[in-house]
Scaffold this active site. Structure first.
Site, mmCIF file in Angstrom:
data_model
loop_
_atom_site.group_PDB
_atom_site.id
_atom_site.type_symbol
_atom_site.label_atom_id
_atom_site.label_comp_id
_atom_site.label_asym_id
_atom_site.label_seq_id
_atom_site.Cartn_x
_atom_site.Cartn_y
_atom_site.Cartn_z
ATOM 1 N N ARG A 199 42.100 -9.142 1.384
ATOM 2 C CA ARG A 199 41.978 -7.949 2.207
ATOM 3 C C ARG A 199 40.602 -7.991 2.874
ATOM 4 O O ARG A 199 39.656 -8.553 2.333
ATOM 5 C CB ARG A 199 42.112 -6.682 1.356
ATOM 6 C CG ARG A 199 43.456 -6.566 0.648
ATOM 7 C CD ARG A 199 43.495 -5.339 -0.254
ATOM 8 N NE ARG A 199 44.788 -5.217 -0.945
ATOM 9 C CZ ARG A 199 45.090 -5.788 -2.102
ATOM 10 N NH1 ARG A 199 44.158 -6.513 -2.737
ATOM 11 N NH2 ARG A 199 46.280 -5.650 -2.645
ATOM 12 N N LYS A 222 42.019 -3.763 -5.241
ATOM 13 C CA LYS A 222 42.935 -2.615 -5.223
ATOM 14 C C LYS A 222 43.650 -2.459 -6.555
ATOM 15 O O LYS A 222 43.898 -1.348 -7.012
ATOM 16 C CB LYS A 222 43.945 -2.796 -4.086
ATOM 17 C CG LYS A 222 44.838 -1.595 -3.854
ATOM 18 C CD LYS A 222 45.738 -1.829 -2.654
ATOM 19 C CE LYS A 222 46.641 -0.628 -2.384
ATOM 20 N NZ LYS A 222 47.507 -0.858 -1.193
ATOM 21 N N HIS A 274 44.805 -6.350 8.424
ATOM 22 C CA HIS A 274 45.821 -6.738 7.438
ATOM 23 C C HIS A 274 46.715 -7.857 7.962
ATOM 24 O O HIS A 274 47.369 -8.548 7.174
ATOM 25 C CB HIS A 274 46.654 -5.525 7.042
ATOM 26 C CG HIS A 274 46.882 -5.414 5.567
ATOM 27 N ND1 HIS A 274 45.843 -5.371 4.658
ATOM 28 C CD2 HIS A 274 48.027 -5.371 4.829
ATOM 29 C CE1 HIS A 274 46.326 -5.287 3.431
ATOM 30 N NE2 HIS A 274 47.653 -5.295 3.507
ATOM 31 N N ARG A 277 45.925 -11.127 6.289
ATOM 32 C CA ARG A 277 46.518 -11.286 4.956
ATOM 33 C C ARG A 277 47.999 -11.647 5.077
ATOM 34 O O ARG A 277 48.491 -12.540 4.379
ATOM 35 C CB ARG A 277 46.334 -9.981 4.173
ATOM 36 C CG ARG A 277 46.856 -9.976 2.734
ATOM 37 C CD ARG A 277 46.340 -8.713 2.060
ATOM 38 N NE ARG A 277 47.014 -8.362 0.815
ATOM 39 C CZ ARG A 277 46.666 -8.823 -0.382
ATOM 40 N NH1 ARG A 277 45.665 -9.681 -0.490
ATOM 41 N NH2 ARG A 277 47.297 -8.424 -1.467
ATOM 42 N N HIS A 300 48.965 -9.096 -6.128
ATOM 43 C CA HIS A 300 49.972 -8.035 -6.196
ATOM 44 C C HIS A 300 50.272 -7.695 -7.647
ATOM 45 O O HIS A 300 50.455 -8.585 -8.479
ATOM 46 C CB HIS A 300 51.266 -8.477 -5.514
ATOM 47 C CG HIS A 300 51.184 -8.474 -4.024
ATOM 48 N ND1 HIS A 300 52.011 -9.230 -3.214
ATOM 49 C CD2 HIS A 300 50.362 -7.794 -3.169
ATOM 50 C CE1 HIS A 300 51.712 -9.026 -1.949
ATOM 51 N NE2 HIS A 300 50.721 -8.152 -1.895
ATOM 52 N N TYR A 309 57.893 -11.569 1.537
ATOM 53 C CA TYR A 309 57.687 -12.798 2.303
ATOM 54 C C TYR A 309 58.737 -13.864 1.988
ATOM 55 O O TYR A 309 58.745 -14.928 2.601
ATOM 56 C CB TYR A 309 56.294 -13.372 2.011
ATOM 57 C CG TYR A 309 55.177 -12.410 2.322
ATOM 58 C CD1 TYR A 309 54.745 -12.206 3.626
ATOM 59 C CD2 TYR A 309 54.546 -11.688 1.307
ATOM 60 C CE1 TYR A 309 53.726 -11.312 3.920
ATOM 61 C CE2 TYR A 309 53.526 -10.793 1.592
ATOM 62 C CZ TYR A 309 53.119 -10.610 2.893
ATOM 63 O OH TYR A 309 52.103 -9.727 3.181
#
Length: 330
Positions: A199, A222, A274, A277, A300, A309
């Site tokens: 990020r 995050k 973003h 990313r 994640h 993806y």
């Protein structure tokens, strides 16, 4: 009185208004939480109010928000911001008695905000914040009534477009930055994001101590979990020299936005940084990278986020041709 139990939890054991009044025994995961609860009971006593989470509970929504914050919100990264948002929601609804809050009151608040221009995602967040307050207090036995909003549904939102850059667009963007940008950091930051899937804020937060042994380590992420990603020798050397010279990156997001505008690359709203990313993840999968490895690289917390993806994988595209019904038609 606060004491540590054999289980490792901390128990608050006290009378709400002196011996002979209602006795409260509650256990908490930490001593700090137990102390906050004890302080709350003492404050209620000082105001001449006896703590009672039962059917006569007259605490307002904002009172419940305070309880939630002391028990849970204070430990969240965005706890203070979320508390302010919750208090604003409560004020907009007239700060009703917590157990008497009606779904119609929240729905009226939501409709008003949507009409004023708030996004559906923001309103879903607000419903989630209120649900978290009631559900957390219920788990802690701070309330003995059901979450009054449990049957209110989230607004269904179309999955947002995952835009990514082609190789030609990447070259064009980097050339545009190199030719026209006066910011000394943005060119390197873009390449770090494209090389590691970081990020933008994670890349900007890198310090020299985070660049070691051919890897960059992202901290305060995050998900609250640190992760390390290998980088090429060229970027490792350039990044090390850059941080020795400048000590740290300054905020460069506006320089990136200007560069994207100059390049003429059109992106969905809100994806200026973003997209880098998404570009890393998309090319990783298209080049045969493994989804589970990608999850670890991106950090994640759930595989479902990474599965967005999966449709770009070469074998996925091949299967569309291999298994389509036209093959049976001939």
């Amino acid at each position: 009185m606060i004491k540590k139990l054999d289980s490792g939890r901390w128990q608050v054991d006290l009378w709400t208004n002196g011996r002979g009044s209602k006795r409260v025994r509650k256990s908490f995961a930490s001593k700090a939480e137990a102390k906050r609860f004890e302080a709350f009971i003492e404050s209620q006593r000082a105001q001449g109010q006896e703590w009672n989470p039962g059917t006569l509970d007259k605490r307002t929504v904002k009172d419940l928000i305070d309880l939630w914050f002391n028990a849970k919100g204070v430990h969240l990264k965005d706890g203070e911001r979320r508390k302010r948002a919750l208090e604003a929601i409560a004020d907009s609804m007239g700060n009703p008695i917590g157990r008497k809050l009606k779904p119609s009151e929240f729905l009226a608040y939501r409709a008003e905000k949507l009409e004023a221009g708030a996004s559906a995602k923001t309103m879903n967040n607000h419903l989630g914040y209120l649900n978290a307050v009631y559900n957390q207090l219920g788990r802690l036995s701070e309330i003995d009534f059901e979450n009054p909003l449990k049957h209110v549904e989230m607004i269904r939102i179309d999955e947002y477009e995952l835009s990514w850059l082609t190789i030609g667009q990447i070259r064009h963007l980097l050339d545009s930055i190199e030719r026209a940008s006066e910011n000394p950091h943005v060119h390197l930051l873009v390449r770090i994001c494209l090389a590691t899937g970081a990020r933008w804020g994670e890349a900007e937060s890198l310090l020299l101590r985070h660049v070691r042994n051919g890897k960059v380590t992202y901290v305060k992420t995050k998900s609250s979990k640190s992760r390390s990603v290998p980088i090429s020798d060229d970027i490792f050397s350039e990044l090390t020299d850059h941080l020795k010279k400048y000590k740290r990156f300054s905020s460069s997001i506006n320089a990136l936005r200007r560069a994207i505008r100059r390049s003429g690359i059109e992106l969905p709203k809100g994806q200026s940084s973003h997209v880098l990313r998404h570009t890393f993840a998309s090319h990783f999968v298209m080049n045969g990278g493994d989804i589970l490895t990608l999850q670890k690289i991106l950090g994640h917390s759930t595989i479902m986020m990474t599965m967005r993806y999966a449709h770009l994988a070469p074998e996925h595209l091949f299967d569309a041709v291999k298994y389509c019904p036209l093959n049976a038609v001939g």
